[in-house]
Scaffold this active site. Structure first.
Site, PDB file in Angstrom:
ATOM      1  N   LYS A 126      -2.410  -1.956  -3.189  1.00 16.74           N
ATOM      2  CA  LYS A 126      -3.480  -1.131  -2.590  1.00 16.74           C
ATOM      3  C   LYS A 126      -3.094   0.337  -2.719  1.00 16.74           C
ATOM      4  O   LYS A 126      -2.407   0.887  -1.852  1.00 16.74           O
ATOM      5  CB  LYS A 126      -3.675  -1.517  -1.124  1.00 16.74           C
ATOM      6  CG  LYS A 126      -4.671  -0.617  -0.387  1.00 16.74           C
ATOM      7  CD  LYS A 126      -5.113  -1.235   0.928  1.00 16.74           C
ATOM      8  CE  LYS A 126      -5.984  -0.274   1.713  1.00 16.74           C
ATOM      9  NZ  LYS A 126      -6.659  -0.908   2.837  1.00 16.74           N
TER      10      LYS A 126
ATOM     11  N   GLU B 100       0.820  -1.218   0.000  1.00 17.17           N
ATOM     12  CA  GLU B 100       0.000   0.000   0.000  1.00 17.17           C
ATOM     13  C   GLU B 100       0.853   1.268   0.000  1.00 17.17           C
ATOM     14  O   GLU B 100       1.245   1.766   1.048  1.00 17.17           O
ATOM     15  CB  GLU B 100      -0.934   0.012   1.225  1.00 17.17           C
ATOM     16  CG  GLU B 100      -1.812   1.260   1.268  1.00 17.17           C
ATOM     17  CD  GLU B 100      -2.778   1.303   2.448  1.00 17.17           C
ATOM     18  OE1 GLU B 100      -2.721   0.410   3.316  1.00 17.17           O
ATOM     19  OE2 GLU B 100      -3.586   2.231   2.498  1.00 17.17           O
TER      20      GLU B 100
END
Ligand code: 13P
Length: 347
Positions: free
Chosen positions: A219, A177
């Protein structure tokens, strides 16, 4: 490393039209959100809140995986079942946040680097023994005057890649992420540029650390104008800018992109995801799904407020947002119907 197990798990998380629910707020973040609503900031209140989420009826129809926090994976539901086990029983793969948060980066004013690599191998082994099958590490990139710097981008990319390698060694699918924050008055093009450079650095580092791209998920942020930008852009413009940026910078070997919501309203996050899937149907090498926290939880938290009798209404709101995002994966989300449902009392 059992490569096929990693690939299977990564694919399960983005299969069909389901997506991931992030419910891994650190104790500090969870307490801040509770404080705003006058909810007690205690382990029991946090447990009751996570219980409300996990026991939402039919949650597994829209949610493929849920990311837990260290405190929660060690807790049990109110019925006495460990949270990871309760998720499995609901058809939801349990995951765990393993970073130790973003801290000031030395010699880089206004920039952050995520910590948590020390002792990570041992922590991953423990989480795996507790039932976690995937993990998450969030890096934060800030847009501002003269930032992000290359030093910050590279430091975060390297940490993400080290984390991802350790996860795969432990048999956990890493969710990688790199979040470019929405804060600021920058325009859509600037966010696209920073997101592209960030993704480029992240995938260079992942390749250097020999991370199996087929056994991970990305992500990212959507490509958005800054929160205080004069021109906010249409849903179509955001969808196009986002998908074009990812087509150029994310290898086709990655099975799925699961967006964070980053402070967008729940409805806008669904609408933008929907438009991406609608406009680019059949033209994407990876699944475009979600891993929202606030855009799924916030309406439910606003209803729950720590009161047990509010649980059914809060669960209905949570289930509704999860269903909206499931529809968005198919390009079938209708913002008008969504607004009508939200407006009906008791929904
Ligand atoms: P938001 O969807 O609220 O941005 O949270 C996603 C997340 O997991 C941040 O790390």
């Amino acid at each position: 490393m059992n490569k096929q197990r990693l690939i299977d798990c990564a694919q399960t998380l983005v299969a069909g039209d389901r997506g991931v629910l992030a419910m891994d707020e650190s104790t500090g973040t969870c307490n801040k959100r509770f404080a705003k609503l006058g909810i007690p900031q205690t382990p029991d209140a946090r447990r009751a809140y996570r219980d409300m989420i996990v026991t939402t009826p039919r949650l597994g129809e829209s949610i493929s995986g849920a990311i837990l926090y260290d405190e929660t994976i060690r807790q049990q539901t109110l019925a006495g079942i460990p949270f990871a086990q309760a998720l499995e029983a609901a058809g939801i793969v349990p995951g765990i946040k393993v970073d130790a948060g973003a801290k000031a980066l030395a010699a880089h004013p206004g920039e952050l680097v995520t910590e948590g690599l020390d002792g990570l191998r041992e922590r991953l082994a423990e989480y795996a023994s507790m039932g976690a099958r995937f993990a998450k590490w969030r890096a934060v990139i800030t847009i501002g005057a003269g930032i992000p710097s290359r030093g910050c981008t590279l430091a975060n990319a390297h940490a993400l890649a080290r984390y991802a390698g350790l996860c795969q060694e432990a048999g956990l699918v890493p969710i990688v992420e790199p979040e470019v924050l929405m804060d600021g008055d920058h325009d859509l093009a600037r966010c696209a540029d920073v997101t592209a450079k960030t993704l480029h650095a992240v995938f260079c580092a992942l390749n250097e650390q020999r991370v199996l791209l087929e056994g991970m998920l990305l992500k990212p942020n959507m490509v958005l104008p800054g929160l205080t930008a004069a021109e906010q852009g249409s849903v179509d413009q955001v969808a196009d800018a986002t998908v074009h940026c990812f087509l150029r910078n994310v290898p086709a070997a990655v099975p799925g992109i699961v967006f964070l919501s980053g402070g967008q309203s729940a409805e806008l996050a669904s609408a933008r995801l929907n438009t991406m899937n609608l406009r680019f149907a059949g033209r994407l090498p990876w699944a475009l799904a979600f891993s929202f926290a606030r855009a799924i939880q916030q309406p439910a938290l606003d209803i729950w407020r720590g009161v047990a009798t509010n649980v059914p209404a809060a669960q209905q709101a949570l289930g509704h947002r999860a269903d909206c995002n499931r529809l968005a994966r198919r390009g079938r989300y209708d913002p008008n119907t969504d607004a009508a449902v939200v407006a009906v009392p008791g929904h």
